[in-house]
Enzyme design. Structure first.
Site, PDB file in Angstrom:
ATOM      1  N   CYS A 213       0.861  -1.365  -0.522  1.00  0.00           N
ATOM      2  CA  CYS A 213       0.168   0.253   0.065  1.00  0.00           C
ATOM      3  C   CYS A 213       1.147   1.640   0.231  1.00  0.00           C
ATOM      4  CB  CYS A 213      -1.180   0.250   1.487  1.00  0.00           C
ATOM      5  SG  CYS A 213      -2.585  -2.001   1.575  1.00  0.00           S
TER       6      CYS A 213
ATOM      7  N   HIS B 224      -3.244   6.736   2.985  1.00  0.00           N
ATOM      8  CA  HIS B 224      -4.043   5.534   2.367  1.00  0.00           C
ATOM      9  C   HIS B 224      -5.070   5.258   3.638  1.00  0.00           C
ATOM     10  CE1 HIS B 224      -3.772   1.484   1.620  1.00  0.00           C
ATOM     11  NE2 HIS B 224      -3.590   1.236   2.658  1.00  0.00           N
TER      12      HIS B 224
ATOM     13  N   ASN C  55     -10.114  -0.432   0.041  1.00  0.00           N
ATOM     14  CA  ASN C  55      -8.896   0.116   0.466  1.00  0.00           C
ATOM     15  C   ASN C  55      -8.271  -0.581  -1.257  1.00  0.00           C
ATOM     16  OD1 ASN C  55      -5.855  -0.793   0.988  1.00  0.00           O
ATOM     17  ND2 ASN C  55      -6.248  -1.503   2.606  1.00  0.00           N
TER      18      ASN C  55
HETATM   19  O1  UT7 Z   1      -3.875  -1.536   3.760  1.00  0.00           O
HETATM   20  C1  UT7 Z   1      -2.661  -2.197   5.046  1.00  0.00           C
HETATM   21  C2  UT7 Z   1      -2.748  -1.588   5.960  1.00  0.00           C
HETATM   22  N1  UT7 Z   1      -3.836  -2.255   6.657  1.00  0.00           N
HETATM   23  C3  UT7 Z   1      -4.522  -2.062   7.558  1.00  0.00           C
HETATM   24  O2  UT7 Z   1      -4.562  -0.945   8.374  1.00  0.00           O
HETATM   25  C4  UT7 Z   1      -5.657  -2.761   8.518  1.00  0.00           C
HETATM   26  C5  UT7 Z   1      -6.054  -2.541   9.761  1.00  0.00           C
HETATM   27  N2  UT7 Z   1      -6.188  -3.837  10.270  1.00  0.00           N
HETATM   28  C6  UT7 Z   1      -7.897  -3.096  10.324  1.00  0.00           C
HETATM   29  O3  UT7 Z   1      -8.855  -2.455   9.272  1.00  0.00           O
HETATM   30  C7  UT7 Z   1      -8.931  -3.761  11.855  1.00  0.00           C
HETATM   31  O4  UT7 Z   1      -8.167  -4.700  11.911  1.00  0.00           O
HETATM   32  C8  UT7 Z   1      -9.658  -4.532  10.424  1.00  0.00           C
HETATM   33  C9  UT7 Z   1     -11.279  -3.680   9.752  1.00  0.00           C
HETATM   34  C10 UT7 Z   1      -9.295  -5.476   9.519  1.00  0.00           C
HETATM   35  C11 UT7 Z   1     -10.462  -5.388  11.792  1.00  0.00           C
HETATM   36  O5  UT7 Z   1     -11.278  -4.610  12.543  1.00  0.00           O
HETATM   37  P1  UT7 Z   1     -11.145  -4.736  14.346  1.00  0.00           P
HETATM   38  O6  UT7 Z   1     -11.424  -3.922  14.894  1.00  0.00           O
HETATM   39  O7  UT7 Z   1      -9.456  -4.369  14.479  1.00  0.00           O
HETATM   40  O8  UT7 Z   1     -11.400  -5.820  14.552  1.00  0.00           O
HETATM   41  P2  UT7 Z   1     -11.501  -7.690  14.866  1.00  0.00           P
HETATM   42  O9  UT7 Z   1     -10.054  -8.345  13.625  1.00  0.00           O
HETATM   43  O10 UT7 Z   1     -10.503  -7.437  16.193  1.00  0.00           O
HETATM   44  O11 UT7 Z   1     -12.670  -8.119  15.138  1.00  0.00           O
HETATM   45  C12 UT7 Z   1     -13.513  -8.066  16.078  1.00  0.00           C
HETATM   46  C13 UT7 Z   1     -14.705  -8.531  16.241  1.00  0.00           C
HETATM   47  C14 UT7 Z   1     -14.002 -10.646  15.868  1.00  0.00           C
HETATM   48  O12 UT7 Z   1     -15.266 -11.136  16.619  1.00  0.00           O
HETATM   49  P3  UT7 Z   1     -15.047 -12.026  17.959  1.00  0.00           P
HETATM   50  O13 UT7 Z   1     -13.638 -12.169  18.470  1.00  0.00           O
HETATM   51  O14 UT7 Z   1     -14.401 -10.445  18.605  1.00  0.00           O
HETATM   52  O15 UT7 Z   1     -16.224 -12.663  18.105  1.00  0.00           O
HETATM   53  C15 UT7 Z   1     -14.083 -10.905  14.647  1.00  0.00           C
HETATM   54  O16 UT7 Z   1     -14.613 -11.735  14.117  1.00  0.00           O
HETATM   55  O17 UT7 Z   1     -15.519  -8.902  15.058  1.00  0.00           O
HETATM   56  C16 UT7 Z   1     -15.589  -9.731  14.277  1.00  0.00           C
HETATM   57  N3  UT7 Z   1     -15.007  -9.696  12.422  1.00  0.00           N
HETATM   58  C17 UT7 Z   1     -16.393  -9.639  11.236  1.00  0.00           C
HETATM   59  N4  UT7 Z   1     -17.665  -9.398  12.234  1.00  0.00           N
HETATM   60  C18 UT7 Z   1     -18.464  -8.876  11.374  1.00  0.00           C
HETATM   61  C19 UT7 Z   1     -14.171  -9.605  11.412  1.00  0.00           C
HETATM   62  N5  UT7 Z   1     -14.806  -9.608  10.675  1.00  0.00           N
HETATM   63  C20 UT7 Z   1     -16.267  -9.410  10.667  1.00  0.00           C
HETATM   64  C21 UT7 Z   1     -16.930  -8.695   9.481  1.00  0.00           C
HETATM   65  N6  UT7 Z   1     -18.012  -8.640  10.016  1.00  0.00           N
HETATM   66  N7  UT7 Z   1     -16.647  -8.386   8.527  1.00  0.00           N
END
Ligand code: UT7
Length: 332
Positions: free
Chosen positions: A116, A259, A289
Site C-alpha cells: 500500500c 492511505h 482499500n
Molecule cells: O492497507 C494496509 C494496511 N491495512 C490496515 O491498516 C488494516 C488494519 N486493520 C483494520 O483495519 C482492522 O483491524 C480490521 C477492520 C481489519 C478489523 O477491525 P477490528 O476492530 O480490529 O476487529 P477485529 O479483527 O479485532 O475483530 C473483532 C471482531 C471479531 O469477533 P470476536 O472474536 O470479537 O467475536 C471478528 O471475528 O469482529 C469480528 N469480525 C467481523 N464481524 C462482522 C471480523 N470481521 C468481521 C466482519 N463482519 N466483516
C-alpha cells in the site's frame, strides 16, 4: 545530463471500475453486516473490475487521463513506474504492459513492490531520476486489481478491498516555485513483520499447487489488529518527518491525503497531527482499500473537486505490507 532539478506533478488521473459491490452484497457472501463494516472500517462500497480487466487496463486508463490533464503526449514520457501487488503477470512488468497500451514508446518501465506504500515509494524513486537530470518526465502509477487476491469466504479481509488505479505525471522543472512541486519524502520498512500482512502462496516460497489454492494461500492474510496499531504509529511519525524535512509545521498543512485502509486509522492520525476533519481527504467509503491506488486516486479526486489550490501544502502518507510506510509533502 543537466542538473539539479525539482520534480513537480503536472497531471493527475484515475480510473475506477464501474461495478459496485455494497456492504449488503457482502452480507450475502459472509457473516457480516453493513453496520459492522461501516462502524469498524468506514467502508460502504467498493469497485470491482470485470473479469476481462487486468490491473494494466485500469492503470492505462488512469495514465491516459493523467496525460490528458498534463496536456502531454504519451510519446514524451521517459519513465514509467507502476506500483502494484497485483501485476498482470509475474513478468513482464505491468509498467511494460501499460507502456504498450498507451504508446509511450520512449519510456523505461518497471514495477515497484511496496504494497500500500507503493505509490509514494514510486514517486520518490521517480523523483531521484528527475532531480538528478537523468529523465525529464515520468508516469507514476498506483494500480490494483486487489479483488483477484481476496478470499471471498474470509470476512476478516474480503470486506476491506477494492480495485482501481491512479497516476500522476511528474516533470523535472528548473523553477523553484513550480506548482505541484514535491518538497520532501520519507520512506521506511520493517522486514521483521512480514507475516502480519501477506499473500503466503503463489511465489517461490510456496509455488502454486491445487492443494494450497484449496487452502486459499493465494489470497490476502492479515493480522488486522496488529496491522492497525503499526499503521497509526508509522504513518503519524512519517508525516511528522516529511513535514520537518520540508521545513514546515502541522499548521501549514492544507490537506492530508492518507492511505485509505480504515477510517479509524485516518481519524487517529488526524488526531495525532491535530488536524480538523476538513483537512483530511477521505474516499474509502466509496472505494475501500485499493492498496497502492488509494493515494493517487484520492489526489486526482481532490484536484478535480477543487480541494487543492495553488500554493496549498498537501501531505501524502501511506502504510502497507512489509511493513512499509512513506510520506511526501507537496506544494501545489
Ligand atoms: O492497507 C494496509 C494496511 N491495512 C490496515 O491498516 C488494516 C488494519 N486493520 C483494520 O483495519 C482492522 O483491524 C480490521 C477492520 C481489519 C478489523 O477491525 P477490528 O476492530 O480490529 O476487529 P477485529 O479483527 O479485532 O475483530 C473483532 C471482531 C471479531 O469477533 P470476536 O472474536 O470479537 O467475536 C471478528 O471475528 O469482529 C469480528 N469480525 C467481523 N464481524 C462482522 C471480523 N470481521 C468481521 C466482519 N463482519 N466483516
Amino acid at each position: 545530463m543537466s542538473s539539479p532539478c525539482v520534480s513537480s506533478i503536472v497531471g493527475t488521473g484515475s480510473y475506477m471500475p464501474e461495478k459496485v459491490l455494497t456492504n449488503e452484497d457482502l452480507s450475502a457472501l459472509v457473516e457480516t453486516s453493513d453496520e459492522w463494516i461501516r462502524t469498524r472500517t468506514g467502508i460502504c462500497e467498493r469497485r470491482i473490475a470485470s473479469p476481462e480487466q487486468a490491473t494494466s487496463d485500469l492503470a492505462a486508463e488512469a495514465c491516459r487521463r493523467a496525460l490528458d490533464n498534463a496536456a502531454m503526449p504519451a510519446a514524451e514520457v521517459e519513465l514509467i513506474i507502476c506500483a502494484t501487488v497485483t501485476p498482470d503477470m509475474f513478468f513482464p512488468s505491468t509498467a511494460c504492459v501499460v507502456q504498450g497500451k498507451i504508446g509511450a514508446s520512449k519510456a523505461v518501465c518497471f514495477d515497484l513492490s511496496a504494497a500500500c506504500s507503493g505509490f509514494v515509494y514510486a514517486m520518490q524513486v521517480a523523483r531521484q531520476f528527475l532531480n538528478s537530470g537523468v529523465y525529464r518526465s515520468a508516469l507514476v502509477i498506483g494500480a490494483e486489481k486487489l479483488t483477484s487476491l481476496v478470499n471471498w469466504k474470509d470476512r476478516n479481509t474480503c470486506v476491506l478491498f477494492g480495485d482501481g488505479a491512479g497516476a500522476v505525471v511528474l516533470k523535472a522543472d528548473d523553477s523553484a516555485d513550480a506548482p505541484g512541486r514535491v518538497l520532501s519524502a520519507v520512506m521506511g520498512s520493517d522486514g521483521t513483520l512480514v507475516n502480519l500482512l501477506k499473500v503466503p502462496g503463489g511465489g517461490s516460497a510456496c509455488p502454486t499447487t491445487a492443494e494450497n489454492v484449496e487452502q486459499r494461500l493465494n489470497t490476502v492474510h492479515m493480522e488486522g489488529r496488529e496491522t492497525f496499531k503499526h499503521a497509526v504509529t508509522r504513518m503519524s511519525a512519517a508525516a511528522e518527518e516529511a513535514l520537518s524535512r520540508a521545513g514546515l509545521k502541522r499548521e501549514d498543512i492544507s490537506l492530508v491525503i492518507p492511505h485509505q485502509a480504515n477510517l479509524r486509522i485516518i481519524d487517529a492520525i488526524a488526531d495525532r497531527l491535530g488536524l480538523p476533519s476538513e483537512k483530511v481527504f477521505v474516499n474509502l467509503d466509496r472505494y475501500g482499500n485499493t492498496s497502492a491506488a488509494t493515494i493517487p486516486v484520492a489526489l486526482d479526486e481532490a484536484r478535480r473537486q477543487g480541494r487543492i489550490k495553488r500554493g496549498d501544502i498537501v501531505l501524502l502518507v501511506a502504510f502497507g505490507g512489509g511493513f512499509t510506510w512513506a510520506a511526501s509533502v507537496l506544494r501545489w
